[in-house]
Write a protein that holds these residues in place. Structure first.
Motif, mmCIF file in Angstrom:
data_model
loop_
_atom_site.group_PDB
_atom_site.id
_atom_site.type_symbol
_atom_site.label_atom_id
_atom_site.label_comp_id
_atom_site.label_asym_id
_atom_site.label_seq_id
_atom_site.Cartn_x
_atom_site.Cartn_y
_atom_site.Cartn_z
ATOM 1 N N ILE A 195 0.832 -1.209 0.000
ATOM 2 C CA ILE A 195 0.000 0.000 0.000
ATOM 3 C C ILE A 195 0.864 1.256 0.000
ATOM 4 O O ILE A 195 0.648 2.191 -0.781
ATOM 5 C CB ILE A 195 -0.940 -0.008 1.216
ATOM 6 N N VAL A 196 1.867 1.279 0.879
ATOM 7 C CA VAL A 196 2.736 2.460 0.987
ATOM 8 C C VAL A 196 3.437 2.742 -0.334
ATOM 9 O O VAL A 196 3.506 3.890 -0.786
ATOM 10 C CB VAL A 196 3.765 2.252 2.124
ATOM 11 N N SER A 197 3.965 1.701 -0.980
ATOM 12 C CA SER A 197 4.715 1.909 -2.220
ATOM 13 C C SER A 197 3.820 2.408 -3.349
ATOM 14 O O SER A 197 4.207 3.299 -4.108
ATOM 15 C CB SER A 197 5.419 0.612 -2.633
ATOM 16 N N VAL A 198 2.608 1.856 -3.462
ATOM 17 C CA VAL A 198 1.711 2.278 -4.546
ATOM 18 C C VAL A 198 1.235 3.715 -4.323
ATOM 19 O O VAL A 198 1.201 4.526 -5.257
ATOM 20 C CB VAL A 198 0.509 1.323 -4.660
ATOM 21 N N VAL A 199 0.864 4.050 -3.091
ATOM 22 C CA VAL A 199 0.389 5.403 -2.791
ATOM 23 C C VAL A 199 1.499 6.423 -3.030
ATOM 24 O O VAL A 199 1.271 7.494 -3.616
ATOM 25 C CB VAL A 199 -0.122 5.480 -1.341
ATOM 26 N N ALA A 200 2.725 6.103 -2.590
ATOM 27 C CA ALA A 200 3.843 7.023 -2.801
ATOM 28 C C ALA A 200 4.143 7.189 -4.291
ATOM 29 O O ALA A 200 4.400 8.310 -4.770
ATOM 30 C CB ALA A 200 5.079 6.511 -2.069
ATOM 31 N N ALA A 201 4.101 6.094 -5.049
ATOM 32 C CA ALA A 201 4.347 6.177 -6.490
ATOM 33 C C ALA A 201 3.292 7.038 -7.182
ATOM 34 O O ALA A 201 3.609 7.843 -8.059
ATOM 35 C CB ALA A 201 4.370 4.776 -7.093
ATOM 36 N N ALA A 202 2.026 6.879 -6.767
ATOM 37 C CA ALA A 202 0.948 7.675 -7.364
ATOM 38 C C ALA A 202 1.155 9.160 -7.109
ATOM 39 O O ALA A 202 0.932 10.001 -7.992
ATOM 40 C CB ALA A 202 -0.397 7.217 -6.804
ATOM 41 N N ARG A 203 1.621 9.509 -5.919
ATOM 42 C CA ARG A 203 1.839 10.911 -5.588
ATOM 43 C C ARG A 203 3.030 11.485 -6.358
ATOM 44 O O ARG A 203 2.957 12.580 -6.915
ATOM 45 C CB ARG A 203 2.067 11.054 -4.085
ATOM 46 N N ILE A 204 4.123 10.734 -6.399
ATOM 47 C CA ILE A 204 5.326 11.216 -7.069
ATOM 48 C C ILE A 204 5.104 11.356 -8.571
ATOM 49 O O ILE A 204 5.585 12.302 -9.206
ATOM 50 C CB ILE A 204 6.503 10.257 -6.780
ATOM 51 N N LEU A 205 4.359 10.422 -9.147
ATOM 52 C CA LEU A 205 4.139 10.424 -10.590
ATOM 53 C C LEU A 205 2.934 11.264 -11.002
ATOM 54 O O LEU A 205 2.524 11.232 -12.164
ATOM 55 C CB LEU A 205 3.965 8.982 -11.082
ATOM 56 N N SER A 206 2.341 11.975 -10.048
ATOM 57 C CA SER A 206 1.198 12.869 -10.325
ATOM 58 C C SER A 206 0.022 12.099 -10.950
ATOM 59 O O SER A 206 -0.547 12.514 -11.965
ATOM 60 C CB SER A 206 1.629 14.025 -11.238
ATOM 61 N N TYR A 207 -0.342 11.000 -10.320
ATOM 62 C CA TYR A 207 -1.492 10.234 -10.791
ATOM 63 C C TYR A 207 -2.757 11.060 -10.580
ATOM 64 O O TYR A 207 -2.995 11.585 -9.494
ATOM 65 C CB TYR A 207 -1.578 8.915 -10.016
ATOM 66 N N HIS A 208 -3.584 11.182 -11.612
ATOM 67 C CA HIS A 208 -4.721 12.099 -11.575
ATOM 68 C C HIS A 208 -6.033 11.433 -11.152
ATOM 69 O O HIS A 208 -7.062 12.106 -11.127
ATOM 70 C CB HIS A 208 -4.907 12.763 -12.944
#
Length: 325
Positions: A195-208
């Motif tokens: 969960i932590v890795s996916v949420v952090a990746a979404a934030r860093i990659l500007s997931y809309h």
């Protein structure tokens, strides 16, 4: 790993630990323990040695209750001892982040994901966090961190600059698909780490996408063994609900593992009993070879089991010989 140790904390210990971890101390003791459990579930995946860090934090919380005044009425206010403890925890967490020695897009993304997970725990200020990260980087990334340290920038600004420098739009689109939309949980990966890795990746990659959409993606990509524990749970719609769910899954898996251990021990005991019985039967068969039948004078069986149809001899020869044997 189960967090049942939190339920053994007294009210003072729980309040002390809550202040150190940035958790509100309002509400009942049961509610406070639940909030601590959720907070610890998000903290634990980053610990370099989960058992050691957990026990040290719990013991420090218990030992320092009498020495530090609790500032429950002043939100966000912490003492020198509390700040020092938080700093020690974050130092250990940052040491667990692999050193970023190159500037390859994937290496930079992995570094930012790990750093973002530690930062989201909200244990120290931005400048302290940036200073700790300098020792985990090199080259251009170190220069970016150093420049922002001089201007007292926030971690969000620094992360955005590193991302825009080393992760161009085309690479970001590929990584969103790989690390957010189609990132499947591995069989050996803890749910909280996933969960932590996916949420952090979404934030860093500007997931809309929306938060609920991201949560749904994470649930869909969970390993089938983990999804089997969600049958009786409510459907999560927020990230905090996901972390709470992960804590329940960890508890359930620990209980199942304990039950399987008991079942395996019982089966081993059963197999051992049967082996003893077989050994006893074998001993009895060996002993029966010296038995003499009183009817036919044959060896290996008794008179009641004699297959011979010859009448019993008139003399007592068979009885005497059997007695001597």
């Amino acid at each position: 790993m189960p967090s049942a140790w939190i339920h053994s904390l007294s009210k003072q210990q729980a309040e002390r630990l809550a202040i150190e971890l940035g958790v509100s101390v309002d509400g009942t003791l049961g509610g406070l323990r639940r909030k601590l459990k959720e907070k610890w579930s998000s903290l634990e995946p980053h610990l370099p040695s989960q058992l050691t860090a957990k026990s040290e934090l719990a013991m420090d919380a218990a030992a320092s209750v009498g020495n530090v005044t609790l500032n429950a009425g002043i939100p966000g206010q912490v003492s020198y001892v509390q700040a020092k403890m938080r700093g020690r925890v974050v130092v250990n967490l940052v040491r667990n982040i692999p050193v970023l020695s190159g500037t390859g897009p994937e290496s930079v993304l992995h570094f930012l994901i790990r750093a973002q997970g530690v930062y989201d725990l909200n244990l120290v200020g931005d400048l302290e966090f940036l200073a700790l990260l300098v020792g985990r980087t090199s080259g251009r990334v170190t220069q970016i961190l150093g420049l922002h340290l001089g201007t007292s920038s926030k971690w969000g600004v620094v992360s955005s600059e590193i991302s825009s420098t080393f992760l161009p739009p085309r690479i970001r689109e590929e990584f969103v698909s790989k690390y957010v939309l189609r990132h499947f949980q591995s069989p050996t990966e803890y749910l909280n780490e996933f969960i932590v890795s996916v949420v952090a990746a979404a934030r860093i990659l500007s997931y809309h996408g929306s938060e609920s959409d991201l949560v749904q993606r994470i649930v869909q990509n969970m390993h089938p063994r983990v999804r089997s524990y969600l049958v009786f749970g409510s459907k999560p719609t927020t990230i905090s609900e996901l972390h709470a769910l992960a804590s329940h899954v960890a508890e359930a898996r620990a209980i199942d593992a304990q039950r399987q251990g008991f079942a395996g021990a019982s089966q081993s005991e059963g197999r051992g009993s049967r082996q003893v019985s077989m050994a006893i039967d074998q001993t009895r068969r060996v002993q029966s070879r010296g038995v003499v039948c009183w009817k036919c004078l044959g060896r290996g069986h008794l008179k009641r089991d004699c297959p011979s149809t010859v009448p019993l001899p008139s003399s007592n020869q068979g009885n005497e010989q059997g007695a001597r044997q």
